[in-house]
Design an enzyme around this catalytic site. Sequence first.
Site, PDB file in Angstrom:
ATOM      1  CG  ASP A   1     -11.466 -11.455  -0.287  1.00  0.00           C
ATOM      2  OD1 ASP A   1     -11.820 -12.484   0.302  1.00  0.00           O
ATOM      3  OD2 ASP A   1     -11.997 -11.044  -1.340  1.00  0.00           O
TER       4      ASP A   1
ATOM      5  CE  LYS B   1     -14.444 -13.189  -0.995  1.00  0.00           C
ATOM      6  NZ  LYS B   1     -14.261 -12.384  -2.189  1.00  0.00           N
TER       7      LYS B   1
ATOM      8  CE  LYS C   1     -13.840  -9.082  -8.292  1.00  0.00           C
ATOM      9  NZ  LYS C   1     -12.401  -9.389  -8.254  1.00  0.00           N
TER      10      LYS C   1
ATOM     11  CB  CYS D   1     -14.363  -8.506  -1.801  1.00  0.00           C
ATOM     12  SG  CYS D   1     -13.817  -9.193  -3.382  1.00  0.00           S
TER      13      CYS D   1
END
Length: 222
Positions: free
Chosen positions: A27, A131, A134, A164
């Site tokens: 992320d 996704k 998390k 995450c």
Amino acid sequence: MTGLRTIEARPFPLAFDRAGTALMIIDMQRDFLEPGGFGELLGNDVSQLRSAIAPTKRVLAASRTAGLLVIHTREGHRLDLTDCPPAKLTRGGVTFIGTQGPMGRILVRGERGHDIIDELAPRPGEPVIDKPGKGAFYATDLELLLRSRAVKTLLVCGVTTEVCVHTTVREANDRGFECVVLEDCVGSYFPEFQRVGIAMFEAQGAIFGWVSDSASAVRALS
Ligand code: C5J
């Protein structure tokens, strides 16, 4: 490119096979690292995360040279938000996800804010896992991809440490993957969460995984 290596790590060094190791970058999206995104809307100082960029870049370069599987993840949702549970969409009566910001709709796929920062942009062929949650294993094909490539060890970078990164490492650990979290390559908006989050991985004899750093990873890969 096979061959056993050892990475210096806490609570003890870990042997790994480069052929069975993947780099996971979690992320590193504009929505978390740049002003105007989800992180800042939640009231965070996004500059806290930027120290993770340069070390992650070095590990990414070493991983690519060593021929590791490199996987990027992005947290975000479909345009119609049908994959965003109401409980995630609105917290405390406030909704940010899906609203318009300076980098497009917040945490929505295809928007500029949802994409990975330029410094760590994926190369063609590197899997990008989108996704909704998390954890990177929840509602994605990540596990299939790792098993298909006989991956056993994950080198982990990304943000945020206690959200995450933690969720993904816990999911991976339960599935039998050995996770090495590179502490200078993960970041939190909260220095205290960074410190405690890191300590939690390695506690009790590596209860969730190992902790190492970018320099050790680059040494072990080269
Ligand atoms: C958060 C993440 N913090 N990538 N997401 O909401 O850690």
